[in-house]
Design an enzyme around this catalytic site. Structure first.
Site, mmCIF file in Angstrom:
data_model
loop_
_atom_site.group_PDB
_atom_site.id
_atom_site.type_symbol
_atom_site.label_atom_id
_atom_site.label_comp_id
_atom_site.label_asym_id
_atom_site.label_seq_id
_atom_site.Cartn_x
_atom_site.Cartn_y
_atom_site.Cartn_z
ATOM 1 N N ARG A 11 12.418 65.880 68.636
ATOM 2 C CA ARG A 11 13.164 64.688 68.243
ATOM 3 C C ARG A 11 14.111 65.087 67.125
ATOM 4 O O ARG A 11 13.834 66.022 66.355
ATOM 5 C CB ARG A 11 12.224 63.587 67.756
ATOM 6 C CG ARG A 11 11.217 63.093 68.790
ATOM 7 C CD ARG A 11 10.323 62.020 68.185
ATOM 8 N NE ARG A 11 9.371 61.484 69.154
ATOM 9 C CZ ARG A 11 8.134 61.939 69.322
ATOM 10 N NH1 ARG A 11 7.690 62.935 68.567
ATOM 11 N NH2 ARG A 11 7.333 61.392 70.221
ATOM 12 N N LYS B 239 5.572 61.683 65.416
ATOM 13 C CA LYS B 239 5.296 60.268 65.186
ATOM 14 C C LYS B 239 3.819 60.056 64.864
ATOM 15 O O LYS B 239 2.948 60.748 65.391
ATOM 16 C CB LYS B 239 5.675 59.450 66.424
ATOM 17 C CG LYS B 239 7.169 59.263 66.618
ATOM 18 C CD LYS B 239 7.446 58.325 67.780
ATOM 19 C CE LYS B 239 8.932 58.038 67.932
ATOM 20 N NZ LYS B 239 9.204 57.118 69.079
ATOM 21 N N HIS C 4 18.752 62.986 71.597
ATOM 22 C CA HIS C 4 17.626 62.631 72.455
ATOM 23 C C HIS C 4 17.890 63.000 73.912
ATOM 24 O O HIS C 4 16.952 63.185 74.686
ATOM 25 C CB HIS C 4 17.310 61.138 72.332
ATOM 26 C CG HIS C 4 15.839 60.852 72.300
ATOM 27 N ND1 HIS C 4 15.005 61.320 71.302
ATOM 28 C CD2 HIS C 4 15.036 60.181 73.161
ATOM 29 C CE1 HIS C 4 13.769 60.930 71.542
ATOM 30 N NE2 HIS C 4 13.749 60.246 72.668
ATOM 31 N N ARG D 86 16.356 66.287 74.384
ATOM 32 C CA ARG D 86 14.902 66.175 74.526
ATOM 33 C C ARG D 86 14.545 65.749 75.949
ATOM 34 O O ARG D 86 13.611 66.289 76.562
ATOM 35 C CB ARG D 86 14.377 65.176 73.508
ATOM 36 C CG ARG D 86 12.867 64.911 73.577
ATOM 37 C CD ARG D 86 12.462 64.064 72.379
ATOM 38 N NE ARG D 86 11.173 63.404 72.543
ATOM 39 C CZ ARG D 86 10.000 63.946 72.240
ATOM 40 N NH1 ARG D 86 9.954 65.185 71.787
ATOM 41 N NH2 ARG D 86 8.872 63.260 72.394
ATOM 42 N N HIS E 232 3.666 63.158 73.152
ATOM 43 C CA HIS E 232 3.418 61.793 73.594
ATOM 44 C C HIS E 232 1.931 61.475 73.477
ATOM 45 O O HIS E 232 1.079 62.244 73.913
ATOM 46 C CB HIS E 232 3.844 61.608 75.058
ATOM 47 C CG HIS E 232 5.324 61.516 75.230
ATOM 48 N ND1 HIS E 232 5.946 61.698 76.455
ATOM 49 C CD2 HIS E 232 6.316 61.243 74.350
ATOM 50 C CE1 HIS E 232 7.252 61.553 76.311
ATOM 51 N NE2 HIS E 232 7.502 61.273 75.045
ATOM 52 N N TYR F 74 9.547 61.000 83.440
ATOM 53 C CA TYR F 74 10.272 62.193 83.874
ATOM 54 C C TYR F 74 9.960 62.565 85.311
ATOM 55 O O TYR F 74 10.723 63.309 85.933
ATOM 56 C CB TYR F 74 9.979 63.350 82.913
ATOM 57 C CG TYR F 74 10.479 63.056 81.530
ATOM 58 C CD1 TYR F 74 11.836 63.026 81.242
ATOM 59 C CD2 TYR F 74 9.589 62.740 80.507
ATOM 60 C CE1 TYR F 74 12.300 62.717 79.981
ATOM 61 C CE2 TYR F 74 10.043 62.430 79.234
ATOM 62 C CZ TYR F 74 11.403 62.413 78.985
ATOM 63 O OH TYR F 74 11.860 62.087 77.728
#
Length: 318
Positions: free
Chosen positions: A147, A182, A261, A264, A287, A296
């Site tokens: 990110r 995150k 992004h 990414r 994730h 994806y």
């Protein structure tokens, strides 16, 4: 025009002082409401929640998007709130009506050739310091799927201060980047050969920022530890990365401006196309849920469908 609609539009224009464009959209949405009510032989004051639900369902089946319906309902809801304040309605027929949830748009990813074109682009007229820094940033965004906030938070060495501040660092000897993602979660992501070569070119130049004390030691300041500083010696911001990447994609001749992004997404899509290992892609992206990564698989199928449409003699009807 119904007198109530006229009064309401005057209210939002002169008392609430909404923008002219917003007032125009409100007018169109309320004219739609008026047409629907008249077709059902109703006045605006006779509209019930059941009527609104049927109208929303009809518009949705006719192709209106969930987002578009949400905007229409917002205009209708505001109108009935105003009618209630004026003492003309005892209930709001729109208050409990929600628009259908729209499908989540697929993330935009570059093709493999475009991603390589961007990564290998060399701007001969640019400052060599900037060119080396930007090339290393592209390789980490595309080669490791970071990110942009993770990228700007990277240091050249680990430190106690970095751990407290939630920053990551690069580990060139181990060919890894330690990422602070995150939710405070840390993960290790491999550095590919291209990224290592770009970093090997960038790191000696990095210390040449005029007037900046660059000491990549555990006790150094955040600025001195920053892997990607700006020309003024401060840690590069997310906005600056976005601007530099957009400029690079335009100079490289790509058909669309590239944002961080998108690289990414390209990393995830291309890795999944080659490996088919959804769980590994999830781990590399950081994730928390596999459902976030499964988008994806849709991108991969979309790519296969495009190949089929372009190549198979039975793909297109005559």
């Amino acid at each position: 025009m119904d007198p109530l609609v006229t009064r309401y539009l005057e209210h939002v224009r002169f008392e609430k002082r909404l923008a002219e464009r917003t007032c125009t959209l409100y007018r169109l949405d309320l004219m739609r409401l008026l047409d629907l009510a008249q077709a059902a032989k109703l006045t605006l004051l006779q509209v019930q929640t059941g009527h609104v639900r049927r109208w929303v369902a009809h518009m949705h089946s006719a192709g209106r998007s969930g987002r578009g319906l949400a905007l229409i309902l917002s205009a209708w809801r505001g109108f009935y709130v105003w009618l209630g304040r004026e003492g003309l309605m005892t209930h709001n027929p729109v208050v409990d009506v929600r628009a259908p949830r729209g499908g989540k748009p697929l993330p935009k990813a570059l093709g493999v050739d475009e991603a390589v074109q961007l990564a290998e682009h060399l701007e001969h007229d640019d400052d060599p310091w900037l060119e080396a820094r930007d090339a290393a940033m592209v390789e980490l965004l595309y080669g490791s799927g970071l990110r942009v906030s993770e990228l700007t938070g990277l240091d050249v060495v680990p430190s106690t201060e970095a751990a407290r501040a939630g920053r990551g660092w690069i580990d060139v000897p181990q060919a890894e980047v330690q990422v602070h993602g995150k939710g405070g979660k840390r993960r290790s992501v491999p550095l590919g050969q291209a990224a290592l070569q770009a970093l090997a070119h960038w790191l000696p130049l990095r210390n040449q920022v005029p007037g900046m004390l660059m000491q990549p030691t555990p006790g150094a300041s955040s600025t001195a530890l920053a892997l990607f500083p700006g020309r003024h010696g401060t840690r590069l911001t997310v906005r600056s990365v976005e601007q530099r990447l957009k400029r690079r994609s335009q100079l490289a001749g790509l058909s669309t401006p590239v944002h961080p992004h998108m690289l990414r997404h390209s990393f995830a899509s291309h890795l999944l196309q080659s490996s088919g290992d959804l769980r590994a892609v999830q781990e590399l992206l950081g994730h928390a849920s596999i459902s976030s990564t499964q988008v994806y698989t849709r991108l991969d199928f979309q790519h296969l469908a495009q190949v089929y449409d372009a190549a198979h003699p039975r793909a297109k009807r005559q």
